[in-house]
Design a protein around this motif. Structure first.
Motif, PDB file in Angstrom:
ATOM      1  N   SER A 173       3.363 -18.764 -22.154  1.00  0.00           N
ATOM      2  CA  SER A 173       2.915 -17.380 -22.271  1.00  0.00           C
ATOM      3  C   SER A 173       1.465 -17.346 -21.828  1.00  0.00           C
ATOM      4  N   VAL A 174       1.094 -16.293 -21.099  1.00  0.00           N
ATOM      5  CA  VAL A 174      -0.309 -16.099 -20.738  1.00  0.00           C
ATOM      6  C   VAL A 174      -0.729 -14.692 -21.132  1.00  0.00           C
ATOM      7  N   ALA A 175      -1.902 -14.601 -21.702  1.00  0.00           N
ATOM      8  CA  ALA A 175      -2.546 -13.324 -21.971  1.00  0.00           C
ATOM      9  C   ALA A 175      -3.825 -13.353 -21.148  1.00  0.00           C
ATOM     10  N   ALA A 210      -7.358  -3.413 -13.005  1.00  0.00           N
ATOM     11  CA  ALA A 210      -7.740  -2.015 -13.189  1.00  0.00           C
ATOM     12  C   ALA A 210      -6.961  -1.119 -12.226  1.00  0.00           C
ATOM     13  N   GLY A 211      -6.358  -0.084 -12.784  1.00  0.00           N
ATOM     14  CA  GLY A 211      -5.630   0.891 -11.977  1.00  0.00           C
ATOM     15  C   GLY A 211      -4.235   0.457 -11.554  1.00  0.00           C
ATOM     16  N   ARG A 223       1.119 -11.187 -20.370  1.00  0.00           N
ATOM     17  CA  ARG A 223       0.474 -10.005 -20.934  1.00  0.00           C
ATOM     18  C   ARG A 223      -0.827  -9.836 -20.162  1.00  0.00           C
ATOM     19  N   ALA A 224      -0.892  -8.802 -19.349  1.00  0.00           N
ATOM     20  CA  ALA A 224      -2.050  -8.597 -18.466  1.00  0.00           C
ATOM     21  C   ALA A 224      -2.680  -7.238 -18.735  1.00  0.00           C
ATOM     22  N   ARG A 225      -3.990  -7.235 -18.870  1.00  0.00           N
ATOM     23  CA  ARG A 225      -4.699  -5.983 -19.091  1.00  0.00           C
ATOM     24  C   ARG A 225      -6.046  -6.016 -18.391  1.00  0.00           C
ATOM     25  N   GLY A 266     -11.421  -3.420 -21.372  1.00  0.00           N
ATOM     26  CA  GLY A 266     -11.547  -2.133 -22.028  1.00  0.00           C
ATOM     27  C   GLY A 266     -10.228  -1.504 -22.434  1.00  0.00           C
ATOM     28  N   GLU A 267      -9.111  -2.055 -21.992  1.00  0.00           N
ATOM     29  CA  GLU A 267      -7.810  -1.542 -22.399  1.00  0.00           C
ATOM     30  C   GLU A 267      -7.437  -2.111 -23.758  1.00  0.00           C
ATOM     31  N   ASP A 268      -6.675  -1.358 -24.504  1.00  0.00           N
ATOM     32  CA  ASP A 268      -6.175  -1.844 -25.791  1.00  0.00           C
ATOM     33  C   ASP A 268      -5.186  -2.967 -25.566  1.00  0.00           C
ATOM     34  N   ALA A 269      -5.174  -3.901 -26.479  1.00  0.00           N
ATOM     35  CA  ALA A 269      -4.263  -5.057 -26.359  1.00  0.00           C
ATOM     36  C   ALA A 269      -2.820  -4.658 -26.482  1.00  0.00           C
TER      37      ALA A 269
END
Length: 97
Positions: free
Chosen positions: A50-52, A59-60, A89-91, A94-97
Motif C-alpha cells: 500500500s502507498v499513501a 493537483a487538479g 492513496r494519492a492526494r 492541502g486535500e483532506d486525507a
C-alpha cells in the motif's frame, strides 16, 4: 518516507515515487504477510503493498489519473514477477486525507 529496513522492494517503490513525483509525504506499507498463501504470493514476503502519497503533481487530477502517475513510476516493478498487488492513496497537498 519509507524506512529502508522495511525491505528492498519497499525501498525501490519509495525511490521511484520520490524520483517521479517529488512527494511531500510518502508511506509505503508491506502488506504481504496478510496475503501469505494467496494468489500472487511468491514466498518472498514482498508482493503486496500500500502507498499513501501526497504530491503537488496530483493537483487538479482525478483519482484514476493520479493512480496512473503512480503506476507509471512503478511500471517495471508491476511487471509479472514483481509487485502482485498495490493499493494507492494519492492526494495533493492541502486535500483532506
Amino acid at each position: 518516507m519509507t524506512d529502508p529496513a522495511t525491505g528492498p522492494m519497499a525501498q525501490r517503490i519509495a525511490d521511484r515515487i520520490v524520483a517521479a513525483l517529488a512527494p511531500t509525504r510518502l508511506d509505503v506499507s508491506n502488506d504481504s504477510a496478510q496475503h501469505r498463501g494467496h494468489m500472487g504470493d511468491d514466498g518472498s514476503g514482498e508482493t503486496h503493498f500500500s502507498v499513501a502519497v501526497e504530491s503537488a503533481a496530483f493537483a487538479g487530477l482525478g483519482r484514476v489519473a493520479r493512480q496512473r502517475l503512480v503506476n507509471h513510476a512503478l511500471a517495471d516493478l508491476l511487471a509479472p514477477g514483481g509487485i502482485h498487488a498495490l493499493v494507492i492513496r494519492a492526494r495533493a497537498p492541502g486535500e483532506d486525507a
